[in-house]
Design an enzyme around this catalytic site. Structure first.
Site, PDB file in Angstrom:
ATOM      1  N   ASN A   1      20.925  23.593  32.572  1.00  0.00           N
ATOM      2  CA  ASN A   1      20.721  25.027  32.722  1.00  0.00           C
ATOM      3  C   ASN A   1      20.485  25.667  31.363  1.00  0.00           C
ATOM      4  O   ASN A   1      21.343  25.579  30.474  1.00  0.00           O
ATOM      5  CB  ASN A   1      21.951  25.647  33.399  1.00  0.00           C
ATOM      6  CG  ASN A   1      21.722  27.086  33.792  1.00  0.00           C
ATOM      7  OD1 ASN A   1      21.505  27.931  32.944  1.00  0.00           O
ATOM      8  ND2 ASN A   1      21.758  27.359  35.084  1.00  0.00           N
TER       9      ASN A   1
ATOM     10  N   GLU B   1      21.348  18.542  36.531  1.00  0.00           N
ATOM     11  CA  GLU B   1      20.535  19.670  36.078  1.00  0.00           C
ATOM     12  C   GLU B   1      20.934  20.019  34.644  1.00  0.00           C
ATOM     13  O   GLU B   1      22.039  19.712  34.195  1.00  0.00           O
ATOM     14  CB  GLU B   1      20.740  20.906  36.969  1.00  0.00           C
ATOM     15  CG  GLU B   1      20.325  20.714  38.417  1.00  0.00           C
ATOM     16  CD  GLU B   1      20.440  22.001  39.234  1.00  0.00           C
ATOM     17  OE1 GLU B   1      20.571  23.081  38.628  1.00  0.00           O
ATOM     18  OE2 GLU B   1      20.399  21.902  40.472  1.00  0.00           O
TER      19      GLU B   1
ATOM     20  N   ARG C   1      30.336  21.613  35.032  1.00  0.00           N
ATOM     21  CA  ARG C   1      29.516  22.330  34.062  1.00  0.00           C
ATOM     22  C   ARG C   1      30.077  22.069  32.663  1.00  0.00           C
ATOM     23  O   ARG C   1      31.241  22.343  32.373  1.00  0.00           O
ATOM     24  CB  ARG C   1      29.521  23.830  34.372  1.00  0.00           C
ATOM     25  CG  ARG C   1      28.916  24.734  33.297  1.00  0.00           C
ATOM     26  CD  ARG C   1      27.466  24.458  32.984  1.00  0.00           C
ATOM     27  NE  ARG C   1      26.595  24.492  34.139  1.00  0.00           N
ATOM     28  CZ  ARG C   1      26.104  25.602  34.669  1.00  0.00           C
ATOM     29  NH1 ARG C   1      26.423  26.786  34.167  1.00  0.00           N
ATOM     30  NH2 ARG C   1      25.292  25.542  35.705  1.00  0.00           N
TER      31      ARG C   1
ATOM     32  N   LYS D   1      16.361  19.763  47.273  1.00  0.00           N
ATOM     33  CA  LYS D   1      16.542  21.122  46.752  1.00  0.00           C
ATOM     34  C   LYS D   1      15.252  21.650  46.127  1.00  0.00           C
ATOM     35  O   LYS D   1      14.424  20.887  45.615  1.00  0.00           O
ATOM     36  CB  LYS D   1      17.676  21.167  45.734  1.00  0.00           C
ATOM     37  CG  LYS D   1      17.607  20.140  44.607  1.00  0.00           C
ATOM     38  CD  LYS D   1      18.903  20.159  43.802  1.00  0.00           C
ATOM     39  CE  LYS D   1      18.963  19.028  42.798  1.00  0.00           C
ATOM     40  NZ  LYS D   1      20.229  19.021  42.038  1.00  0.00           N
TER      41      LYS D   1
ATOM     42  N   ARG E   1      33.391  22.150  39.503  1.00  0.00           N
ATOM     43  CA  ARG E   1      33.273  23.083  40.622  1.00  0.00           C
ATOM     44  C   ARG E   1      33.379  22.267  41.908  1.00  0.00           C
ATOM     45  O   ARG E   1      32.431  21.604  42.310  1.00  0.00           O
ATOM     46  CB  ARG E   1      31.971  23.855  40.504  1.00  0.00           C
ATOM     47  CG  ARG E   1      31.966  24.744  39.257  1.00  0.00           C
ATOM     48  CD  ARG E   1      30.600  25.112  38.770  1.00  0.00           C
ATOM     49  NE  ARG E   1      29.812  23.971  38.391  1.00  0.00           N
ATOM     50  CZ  ARG E   1      28.504  24.042  38.086  1.00  0.00           C
ATOM     51  NH1 ARG E   1      27.896  25.208  38.109  1.00  0.00           N
ATOM     52  NH2 ARG E   1      27.843  22.950  37.749  1.00  0.00           N
TER      53      ARG E   1
ATOM     54  N   LYS F   1      15.835  21.900  36.820  1.00  0.00           N
ATOM     55  CA  LYS F   1      15.842  20.610  37.501  1.00  0.00           C
ATOM     56  C   LYS F   1      15.009  19.578  36.738  1.00  0.00           C
ATOM     57  O   LYS F   1      15.436  18.441  36.540  1.00  0.00           O
ATOM     58  CB  LYS F   1      15.286  20.756  38.931  1.00  0.00           C
ATOM     59  CG  LYS F   1      15.813  21.927  39.764  1.00  0.00           C
ATOM     60  CD  LYS F   1      17.266  21.811  40.093  1.00  0.00           C
ATOM     61  CE  LYS F   1      17.704  22.834  41.153  1.00  0.00           C
ATOM     62  NZ  LYS F   1      17.590  24.244  40.777  1.00  0.00           N
TER      63      LYS F   1
ATOM     64  N   ARG G   1      28.035  21.391  48.290  1.00  0.00           N
ATOM     65  CA  ARG G   1      27.681  22.149  47.086  1.00  0.00           C
ATOM     66  C   ARG G   1      28.943  22.622  46.386  1.00  0.00           C
ATOM     67  O   ARG G   1      29.810  23.239  46.994  1.00  0.00           O
ATOM     68  CB  ARG G   1      26.815  23.359  47.441  1.00  0.00           C
ATOM     69  CG  ARG G   1      25.540  23.013  48.193  1.00  0.00           C
ATOM     70  CD  ARG G   1      24.836  24.257  48.677  1.00  0.00           C
ATOM     71  NE  ARG G   1      25.655  25.019  49.603  1.00  0.00           N
ATOM     72  CZ  ARG G   1      25.373  26.239  50.041  1.00  0.00           C
ATOM     73  NH1 ARG G   1      24.296  26.849  49.614  1.00  0.00           N
ATOM     74  NH2 ARG G   1      26.163  26.851  50.889  1.00  0.00           N
TER      75      ARG G   1
ATOM     76  N   ASP H   1      24.979  20.052  34.105  1.00  0.00           N
ATOM     77  CA  ASP H   1      25.680  19.852  35.377  1.00  0.00           C
ATOM     78  C   ASP H   1      25.825  18.350  35.584  1.00  0.00           C
ATOM     79  O   ASP H   1      24.821  17.623  35.645  1.00  0.00           O
ATOM     80  CB  ASP H   1      24.908  20.484  36.528  1.00  0.00           C
ATOM     81  CG  ASP H   1      24.968  22.000  36.500  1.00  0.00           C
ATOM     82  OD1 ASP H   1      25.781  22.544  35.726  1.00  0.00           O
ATOM     83  OD2 ASP H   1      24.216  22.644  37.244  1.00  0.00           O
TER      84      ASP H   1
END
Length: 311
Positions: free
Chosen positions: A276, A274, A203, A153, A218, A118, A226, A266
């Site tokens: 990752n 984000e 992603r 979050k 997604r 994050k 989400r 993301d």
């Protein structure tokens, strides 16, 4: 990695990587976090020879466990899913010891520690939606009052766990803040809600500074905010846009500077939410939809890195 017996065969990215490495004729060895240890300053591990198969009914075979120096290996893929807890932190220190002995660790242990999924994105504020990271209830309430519709979050979650949306009515705002901050003990992230999530949280995978030309959007299931596949989202491939490529250009220099070989951005709408670095996924879905072999691209990048280290 996480226990190989418990992975989801059809979508596990680590298995795709193992299959690609094996296809190159590389020898595979399997370890979980408790198998790593330090002995008289040397990085050691309990490890087992591993063979993998493209077979949903039986995708692996392990031989007897051996205790060996990690330096016997050329490369270690660190593919343990979050949360980034004390065990994960200790694993990075042990892997760093292996790194000092000449092993290539992907992704580098220091980068794993430095780049919280994050918070790393916040190094690029021009790429992010309005965001606040705080444990202070008053600041979080002020942010919500200003933005009107907010996603809250935890900083150490994955797969969509612990994510709450609080709209302009503010229902349960206090409870959400109390629960996520554990009564003000831990900072959390508050981010303006992006309605573009209905089209998917995309992603985008980056291998050694080069983006795969397609992302996996997604798309949330009905009634969800989400998009995570673990939360029931549907993975729909799409070509990268000009905006996606601009976002990628903003972050790639830092990604390269930190030695990160495999990264997942993301993106919702025009923004990165984000970055990752621990265990980016979605390889299997993109491979299937576009006839790619992303894991082979990664293994080729690893080969290049190994060759460069020997020059």
């Amino acid at each position: 990695m996480d226990p190989i017996a418990a992975i989801t065969y059809k979508k596990d990215t680590t298995l795709a990587m193992l299959l690609a490495a094996q296809a190159k004729g590389w020898e595979l060895w399997y370890m979980e976090q408790p198998d790593l240890f330090l002995q008289q300053g040397r990085a050691m591990a309990r490890m087992a020879r591993l063979e993998v198969f493209a077979d949903a009914d039986g995708w692996y075979r392990l031989e007897a466990v051996e205790t060996r120096p990690m330096a016997d290996l050329d490369v270690i893929l660190m593919r343990k899913d979050p949360p980034f807890d004390r065990e994960f932190l200790t694993a990075t220190w042990l892997l760093e010891a292996a790194e000092r002995e000449g092993v290539l660790v992907v992704n580098p242990p220091q980068a794993l520690r430095d780049c919280n999924e994050k918070l790393f994105a916040q190094q690029f504020p021009q790429c992010c939606p309005p965001t606040l990271v705080s444990s202070h209830a008053g600041l979080l309430r002020e942010f919500h009052a200003k933005q009107g519709d907010v996603i809250f979050k935890p900083l150490d979650g994955m797969g969509g766990s612990g994510i709450f949306r609080v709209d302009h009515e503010g229902m349960n705002l206090g409870s959400v803040i109390e629960q996520l901050t554990e009564q003000g003990r831990y900072p959390i992230m508050a981010q303006r809600y992006l309605p573009e999530i209905r089209h998917g949280d995309t992603r985008i995978l980056i291998i050694d500074g080069e983006a795969v030309p397609y992302g996996l959007a997604r798309v949330p299931m009905a009634g969800e905010t989400r998009g995570n596949l673990a939360a029931g989202g549907q993975g729909v491939g799409r070509e990268l846009t000009d905006r996606d490529r601009w976002l990628i250009d903003q972050v790639v220099p830092t990604i390269r500077e930190k030695g990160l070989l495999f990264v997942g951005l993301d993106v919702i709408g025009d923004y990165i939410t984000e970055i990752n670095v621990t265990s980016p996924t979605c390889v299997r879905e993109l491979d299937q939809q576009y006839g790619l072999n992303i894991s082979d691209q990664l293994m080729t990048a690893i080969e290049r890195r190994l060759q460069a280290s020997k020059v």
